[in-house]
Motif scaffolding. Structure first.
Motif, PDB file in Angstrom:
ATOM      1  N   LYS A 112      74.851 -18.892 -27.221  1.00 19.21           N
ATOM      2  CA  LYS A 112      76.257 -18.497 -27.339  1.00 19.21           C
ATOM      3  C   LYS A 112      76.574 -17.313 -26.433  1.00 19.21           C
ATOM      4  N   GLN A 113      75.654 -16.360 -26.370  1.00 15.62           N
ATOM      5  CA  GLN A 113      75.887 -15.194 -25.526  1.00 15.62           C
ATOM      6  C   GLN A 113      75.874 -15.576 -24.047  1.00 15.62           C
ATOM      7  N   VAL A 114      74.988 -16.478 -23.677  1.00 12.98           N
ATOM      8  CA  VAL A 114      74.934 -16.930 -22.285  1.00 12.98           C
ATOM      9  C   VAL A 114      76.231 -17.645 -21.914  1.00 12.98           C
ATOM     10  N   VAL A 115      76.720 -18.496 -22.804  1.00  7.06           N
ATOM     11  CA  VAL A 115      77.985 -19.193 -22.553  1.00  7.06           C
ATOM     12  C   VAL A 115      79.111 -18.184 -22.351  1.00  7.06           C
ATOM     13  N   THR A 116      79.138 -17.139 -23.174  1.00  2.00           N
ATOM     14  CA  THR A 116      80.170 -16.110 -23.035  1.00  2.00           C
ATOM     15  C   THR A 116      80.072 -15.411 -21.685  1.00  2.00           C
ATOM     16  N   VAL A 117      78.855 -15.094 -21.260  1.00  4.94           N
ATOM     17  CA  VAL A 117      78.658 -14.447 -19.956  1.00  4.94           C
ATOM     18  C   VAL A 117      79.210 -15.324 -18.837  1.00  4.94           C
ATOM     19  N   ILE A 118      78.909 -16.611 -18.886  1.00  7.17           N
ATOM     20  CA  ILE A 118      79.373 -17.516 -17.829  1.00  7.17           C
ATOM     21  C   ILE A 118      80.890 -17.650 -17.863  1.00  7.17           C
ATOM     22  N   GLU A 119      81.443 -17.774 -19.056  1.00 13.66           N
ATOM     23  CA  GLU A 119      82.896 -17.929 -19.176  1.00 13.66           C
ATOM     24  C   GLU A 119      83.641 -16.685 -18.705  1.00 13.66           C
ATOM     25  N   GLU A 120      83.021 -15.516 -18.864  1.00 18.06           N
ATOM     26  CA  GLU A 120      83.673 -14.275 -18.454  1.00 18.06           C
ATOM     27  C   GLU A 120      83.488 -13.964 -16.972  1.00 18.06           C
ATOM     28  N   GLN A 121      82.651 -14.734 -16.291  1.00 14.00           N
ATOM     29  CA  GLN A 121      82.416 -14.507 -14.867  1.00 14.00           C
ATOM     30  C   GLN A 121      83.659 -14.902 -14.069  1.00 14.00           C
ATOM     31  N   THR A 122      84.210 -13.963 -13.330  1.00 15.57           N
ATOM     32  CA  THR A 122      85.432 -14.235 -12.559  1.00 15.57           C
ATOM     33  C   THR A 122      85.158 -14.418 -11.072  1.00 15.57           C
ATOM     34  N   LYS A 123      84.003 -13.968 -10.604  1.00 16.50           N
ATOM     35  CA  LYS A 123      83.635 -14.118  -9.198  1.00 16.50           C
ATOM     36  C   LYS A 123      82.547 -15.181  -9.066  1.00 16.50           C
ATOM     37  N   PRO A 124      82.386 -15.747  -7.879  1.00 18.66           N
ATOM     38  CA  PRO A 124      81.273 -16.687  -7.687  1.00 18.66           C
ATOM     39  C   PRO A 124      79.939 -15.990  -7.934  1.00 18.66           C
ATOM     40  N   PHE A 125      78.981 -16.726  -8.469  1.00 20.83           N
ATOM     41  CA  PHE A 125      77.638 -16.180  -8.607  1.00 20.83           C
ATOM     42  C   PHE A 125      77.026 -16.022  -7.214  1.00 20.83           C
ATOM     43  N   PRO A 126      76.086 -15.087  -7.055  1.00 19.01           N
ATOM     44  CA  PRO A 126      75.538 -14.823  -5.715  1.00 19.01           C
ATOM     45  C   PRO A 126      75.040 -16.066  -4.989  1.00 19.01           C
ATOM     46  N   GLY A 127      74.427 -16.983  -5.715  1.00 19.33           N
ATOM     47  CA  GLY A 127      73.902 -18.183  -5.073  1.00 19.33           C
ATOM     48  C   GLY A 127      74.969 -19.111  -4.534  1.00 19.33           C
ATOM     49  N   GLU A 128      76.196 -18.958  -4.999  1.00 21.61           N
ATOM     50  CA  GLU A 128      77.279 -19.824  -4.529  1.00 21.61           C
ATOM     51  C   GLU A 128      77.772 -19.432  -3.145  1.00 21.61           C
ATOM     52  N   SER A 129      77.564 -18.186  -2.768  1.00 20.78           N
ATOM     53  CA  SER A 129      78.017 -17.740  -1.451  1.00 20.78           C
ATOM     54  C   SER A 129      76.919 -17.792  -0.410  1.00 20.78           C
ATOM     55  N   ALA A 130      75.688 -18.156  -0.856  1.00 24.96           N
ATOM     56  CA  ALA A 130      74.576 -18.237   0.091  1.00 24.96           C
ATOM     57  C   ALA A 130      74.752 -19.455   0.981  1.00 24.96           C
ATOM     58  N   PRO A 131      74.293 -19.374   2.248  1.00 23.58           N
ATOM     59  CA  PRO A 131      74.438 -20.522   3.155  1.00 23.58           C
ATOM     60  C   PRO A 131      73.598 -21.691   2.709  1.00 23.58           C
TER      61      PRO A 131
END
Length: 269
Positions: free
Chosen positions: A250-269
């Motif tokens: 549940k806490q992990v789901v909350t962390v993901i839902e509250e993320q407003t920016k892309p995760f670092p791996g999403e901006s990697a080439p």
């Protein structure tokens, strides 16, 4: 040799193993009654494996289902069909194929690694936890060498926002920070973009236990949720208690839902 996690969702190592078994089946002399059907079923399963590796889970499921029409008692095809169904969040269907595999090969520990994730996806918590206990017993059994050589297992696959989350449970906490659970985030293409660990390192635990002796005596620990990739570390939150998977999830789901920016791996080439 480092211990490896058998993550059936990723399925590459298992797929190769199944592929080898299928090749052996194909090479064996066919009986007159099965000469026409067996190669077709094997070819469909090989085709499904290729689709699964390419993150084409629906195509893979279609192929495995066709293969099972010809040979419904193929353990590998049932397990792989369950895996494809898991990737599509079809929990009840995943249970159907995994339970069929258990019926055919009840002593195969890989069947139980599939069942635990299938039951989790179907919301069958009691059955899920029974399978978790079965896996722990197998891990401690010297006769179950494959199970003993693994450090953990895939517990669940679930969606949050645009991500597929793969939850891994370790038999014993791993690494110097003592990771109990790892949540791997993948994008729609199956690329790993981030991970969130539930950890409880001994250094912090010592000071926490000194401040909370009664809780520590009852077996509670201080935990941290942290995010990591090769270059970035993020501390999310701290909490204390037992390493209860559902509460941590549940806490992990909350962390993901509250993320407003892309995760670092999403901006990697």
């Amino acid at each position: 040799m480092q211990k490896k996690i058998f993550v059936i969702a990723a399925c590459l190592a298992f797929a190769l193993a199944c592929g080898s078994a299928l090749s052996a089946q194909t090479a064996a002399p066919a009986s007159p009654s099965s000469a026409s059907s067996t190669p077709s079923a094997a070819a469909l399963t090989e085709q499904g494996l290729a689709a699964l590796k390419l993150n084409q889970s629906q195509q893979a499921l279609d192929d495995f289902q066709q293969a099972l029409q010809a040979n419904p008692n193929d353990v590998a095809a049932n397990l792989l069909a369950s895996t494809a169904a898991l990737n599509l969040y079809k929990g009840d269907l995943a249970v159907q194929y995994a339970e069929k595999a258990r019926q055919l090969d009840p002593d195969n520990w890989k069947v139980h690694t599939t069942l635990v994730a299938a039951y989790a996806a179907a919301g069958k918590k009691e059955q899920r936890d029974n399978e978790r206990e079965t896996l722990r017993k197998l891990h401690a059994d010297p006769q179950a060498r494959d199970a003993m050589q693994t450090s953990g297992f895939l517990l669940e696959i679930f969606p949050v926002k645009q991500y597929r989350v793969e939850a891994v449970e370790y038999f014993k906490p791993v690494g110097k920070f003592r990771v109990y659970y790892r949540f791997v985030l993948r994008n729609a293409q199956g690329k790993r973009v981030w991970q969130i660990d539930a950890e409880s390192n001994d250094f912090d635990q010592k000071s926490w236990a000194a401040a909370h002796p009664e809780d520590a005596a009852a077996g509670n620990r201080q935990f941290q949720l942290v995010g990591d990739d090769a270059a970035t570390h993020t501390d999310y939150r701290m909490f204390s208690g037992m390493p209860d998977y559902d509460l941590i999830r549940k806490q992990v789901v909350t962390v993901i839902e509250e993320q407003t920016k892309p995760f670092p791996g999403e901006s990697a080439p």
